[in-house]
Write an enzyme that holds these catalytic residues in place. Sequence first.
Site, PDB file in Angstrom:
ATOM      1  N   GLU A  58       0.747  -1.687   0.338  1.00  0.00           N
ATOM      2  CA  GLU A  58       0.051  -0.381  -0.203  1.00  0.00           C
ATOM      3  C   GLU A  58       0.696   1.186   0.227  1.00  0.00           C
ATOM      4  OE1 GLU A  58      -1.051  -2.269   2.164  1.00  0.00           O
ATOM      5  OE2 GLU A  58      -1.781  -3.098   1.140  1.00  0.00           O
ATOM      6  N   ILE A  82       9.554  -9.270   4.379  1.00  0.00           N
ATOM      7  CA  ILE A  82      10.208 -11.132   5.480  1.00  0.00           C
ATOM      8  C   ILE A  82      10.078 -11.603   4.474  1.00  0.00           C
ATOM      9  CG2 ILE A  82      11.369 -12.045   6.947  1.00  0.00           C
ATOM     10  CD1 ILE A  82      10.253  -9.582   8.952  1.00  0.00           C
ATOM     11  N   HIS A  88       4.684 -14.586  -0.878  1.00  0.00           N
ATOM     12  CA  HIS A  88       4.709 -13.762  -2.500  1.00  0.00           C
ATOM     13  C   HIS A  88       5.400 -12.403  -2.286  1.00  0.00           C
ATOM     14  CE1 HIS A  88       0.960 -12.976   0.392  1.00  0.00           C
ATOM     15  NE2 HIS A  88       0.994 -11.757   0.023  1.00  0.00           N
TER      16      HIS A  88
END
Length: 177
Positions: A58, A82, A88
């Site tokens: 975001e 991390i 993903h």
Amino acid sequence: MTVSEHRRRAGRFRFGIVVSKFNRSVTGKLLASCLDGLAEQGIVPADIHVERVPGAFEIPLIARTMAMTGRFDAVICLGAVIRGETPHFDYICAETSRGIGQAALATGVPIIFGVLTTETVAQAMERADPSKFNRGREAAKAAIETAKVMRRLNAMTPPQGNDSTVLPRRPARRSGK
Ligand code: INI
């Protein structure tokens, strides 16, 4: 207003910070160090605006929106992605870095990449360690340096010519803070 206050305000810089809440134990440290770094360079809290977002994904939209207000000399992005915690990872890293770069080019406002991308939590903690020159402090330094370069360049007279050869100037500031 005193003379020194006038002088300080004449060289006044304002910074926006977008910080993600995901991996808060890391991003909280980045934010604290970034604020310390700005304060050490004489930036007062009134000239810093912080927005929090859910995750690194975001960050670009909010950074671009902050930059488009014309109120900030630079926007600093802080986050921590991390690998160990997400399948993903690569997508989030790619979109976040690409989006931040695009936002800077689209708005003409420096947008600083202070997002950690690490394999493990331990690596992220190490790079956010407040006792070191960590990524938050580094982002504050980069923001101040880049804002100063932009101010110098924006103060130069743009080349004369037809509209297409005149460089866009920095957006006009709103009155007040
Ligand atoms: N956001 C992060 O900032 N860091 C992460 O490590 C992370 N992981 O692990 O998934 C993460 N995910 C959330 C993502 O940024 C978005 O907020 C979410 O997908 C909603 O759009």
